[in-house]
Motif scaffolding. Structure first.
Motif, PDB file in Angstrom:
ATOM      1  N   ASP A   1      -6.110   4.673  -4.646  1.00  0.00           N
ATOM      2  CA  ASP A   1      -4.922   4.045  -4.081  1.00  0.00           C
ATOM      3  C   ASP A   1      -4.104   3.289  -5.119  1.00  0.00           C
ATOM      4  OD1 ASP A   1      -5.458   4.893  -1.543  1.00  0.00           O
ATOM      5  OD2 ASP A   1      -6.095   2.950  -0.768  1.00  0.00           O
TER       6      ASP A   1
ATOM      7  N   ASN B   1      -1.752   6.629  -1.152  1.00  0.00           N
ATOM      8  CA  ASN B   1      -2.710   7.603  -1.670  1.00  0.00           C
ATOM      9  C   ASN B   1      -2.203   8.195  -2.983  1.00  0.00           C
ATOM     10  OD1 ASN B   1      -4.613   9.596  -2.013  1.00  0.00           O
ATOM     11  ND2 ASN B   1      -3.771  10.944  -0.441  1.00  0.00           N
TER      12      ASN B   1
ATOM     13  N   HIS C   1      -1.096   0.485   1.262  1.00  0.00           N
ATOM     14  CA  HIS C   1      -1.977   1.388   0.507  1.00  0.00           C
ATOM     15  C   HIS C   1      -1.302   2.752   0.387  1.00  0.00           C
ATOM     16  CE1 HIS C   1      -5.514  -1.296   0.637  1.00  0.00           C
ATOM     17  NE2 HIS C   1      -5.023  -1.656   1.808  1.00  0.00           N
TER      18      HIS C   1
ATOM     19  N   GLY D   1      -1.748   7.250   3.241  1.00  0.00           N
ATOM     20  CA  GLY D   1      -1.899   5.818   2.979  1.00  0.00           C
ATOM     21  C   GLY D   1      -1.974   5.030   4.272  1.00  0.00           C
TER      22      GLY D   1
END
Length: 511
Positions: free
Chosen positions: A416, A501, A499, A482
């Protein structure tokens, strides 16, 4: 758009037939295989894929809107949105199919033979570009045995994606349509074509036809989010309720997530066509872009709307500047609260869509700025009055107040990129936290009203009021694997965790 258009019975039957087809997922990796200089032949094949895939998705939108729960389907604004999707479906399905001449057939067959003989490394910049990018930017691709990558589990709402083969296998089993009937069954968005070919005029003509059609469709749907919000407002007014029902919430999550997918495909294909150039224009472009032997980094980093080297700090700075401008204009401030950007590493970059990222940061920053100003203004005025009894709160200029800073912290991990927005805006009561993820929930006294001729292109973002900022931002985060989380301390402040990805391996979350 035309007022004479109507959804006929024959068109509706065709839409319902298409809504039974299986959608074909397009991965982020396949979208960047075109490279910064798309091959006209690859775009020609991609245009045919788009013209067959988008009607399936548009048909599903029409069907979903017709079946919207609890009477939402009968609201005037909902019907308007449904008709937009039906009209776009009609335009795409009625496009004339490309006439493939013997010359083009020969070129495509020649390309297939060259590719099989020479391998992907000579297929132009597409496959090689995507592979080299993945090797440089995917440090977790060697961690194939890591349970966090190959299994799906939920921990306090954070979902870690499973491996694509397992996940899509289970999804495909659940679909009822016969995949062999789908127009895009077995087809791919990206197909490599050999370079250094003079493609016939029909290739460029068809690419332009699809480009023009998609541009028109994209403009038609610019106002979809706000018009659908108007439909939900109409539903709330008719049902005399202030909170969106859970069935409506689930429907809207699904509706807006699939809209993101449609917009992503349309936006990417339009941008790829804009990057395509004829051999003559390409030579001229190369002359100017590489003047003095220097590569034009800004253009080479973009494949359509995707930036392969998206600098998170630069995007954050843009979002900060925009959010502060809106805030200062709304509250009449000469200088908004300070926003500190903290990046432990100087250059954190990954492959992402900058437009999505700036939207998420802008919406969350607006919330933090508003909370900070409205929570601290009375407290700071009270403190100034306590120091100077002759002062009255109404006499104190808001520009004389010193607000605590908002912090934006960017962190990089294997899986992340994480961004934390931390404010001291007083937080949110625990009972209200579930409500902030519901559509049209807002703490603003008066929701902004949309004009009948509303157009997103001329729309100036309000400081707050629609109640769509957080739920839509969370969908943008989840679209590429995310998430968006929020933790609040009532009486002090709120931390938002975004977050993203970074594995570049996620596929679209198709319903």
């Amino acid at each position: 758009m035309g007022t004479a258009w109507e959804l006929t019975k024959a068109l509706r039957e065709k839409i319902m037939r298409y809504s039974g087809y299986t959608q074909t997922s397009v991965s982020l990796r396949s979208m960047v295989q075109f490279g910064p200089n798309p091959n006209p032949g690859s775009l020609f094949l991609a245009s045919q894929f788009i013209v067959e895939e988008l009607p399936i998705r548009l048909a599903l939108k029409v069907k979903d809107l017709e079946n919207a729960p609890l009477g939402l389907s009968k609201m005037p604004s909902t019907i308007k949105v449904k008709n937009w999707y039906a009209q776009s479906f009609q335009e795409l399905t009625e496009l004339p199919k490309p006439k493939i001449s013997e010359e083009l057939t020969r070129l495509l067959k020649q390309g297939e033979q060259e590719l099989s003989d020479e391998g992907d490394e000579n297929s132009g910049n597409g496959v090689e570009y995507a592979k080299s990018f993945e090797e440089r930017n995917n440090p977790a691709n060697t961690e194939s045995q890591d349970v966090a990558i190959n299994n799906i589990f939920s921990d306090d709402g954070i979902v870690v994606r499973t491996s694509s083969s397992h996940l899509h296998g289970s999804i495909n089993k659940a679909r009822t349509a016969n995949p062999t009937e789908s127009p895009t069954f077995g087809k791919k968005y990206y197909t490599p074509c050999p370079p250094n070919i003079v493609w016939p005029k029909e290739v460029y003509d068809y690419n332009k036809l699809v480009f023009d059609t998609l541009s028109k469709i994209k403009k038609r749907h610019d106002a979809t989010v706000a018009t659908m919000a108007q439909g939900v407002q109409e539903w709330k007014h008719e049902n005399k309720t202030i909170i969106v029902n859970s069935a409506i919430q689930t429907f809207l999550d699904r509706f807006y997530m699939s809209r993101i997918g449609i917009r992503m495909l349309i936006g990417q294909h339009i941008a790829l066509n804009m990057a395509q150039s004829s051999p003559t224009r390409r030579r001229i472009s190369a002359l100017f872009n590489n003047e003095g032997g220097k590569e034009n980094k800004s253009s080479s980093n973009y494949v359509g709307v995707i930036c392969t080297d998206c600098n998170v700090a630069e995007i954050a700075e843009d979002a900060i500047e925009t959010a502060k401008y809106i805030c200062e204009e709304h509250y009449g401030l000469l200088e908004g609260p300070e926003i500190q950007l903290i990046t432990p590493k100087d250059d954190i970059s990954f492959m992402y869509v900058p437009g999505h990222l700036i939207h998420m940061l802008f919406e969350t920053l607006k919330n933090s700025l508003r909370a900070t100003i409205e929570f601290h203004t009375p407290k700071l005025k009270e403190a100034m009055c306590a120091e100077n009894p002759d002062l009255k709160p109404e006499d104190i200029d808001i520009n004389d107040l010193k607000f605590p800073p908002i912090k934006v912290i960017i962190s990089e991990g294997y899986e992340d990129i994480a961004i934390k927005l931390s404010d001291e805006g007083g937080g949110i009561p625990r009972s209200e936290i579930p409500l902030i993820w519901t559509y049209l929930y807002t703490t603003v006294d008066k929701t902004p009203v949309l004009e009948p001729d509303y157009s997103q292109t001329s729309f100036k973002a309000p400081m707050a009021g629609f109640g769509y900022g957080l739920p839509i931002s969370r969908l943008y985060a989840q679209y590429f694997g995310g998430d968006l989380k929020l933790i609040s301390m009532e009486g002090y402040g709120t931390d938002v965790y975004l977050h993203l990805n970074r594995l570049s391996s996620s596929s679209e979350p198709l319903p």
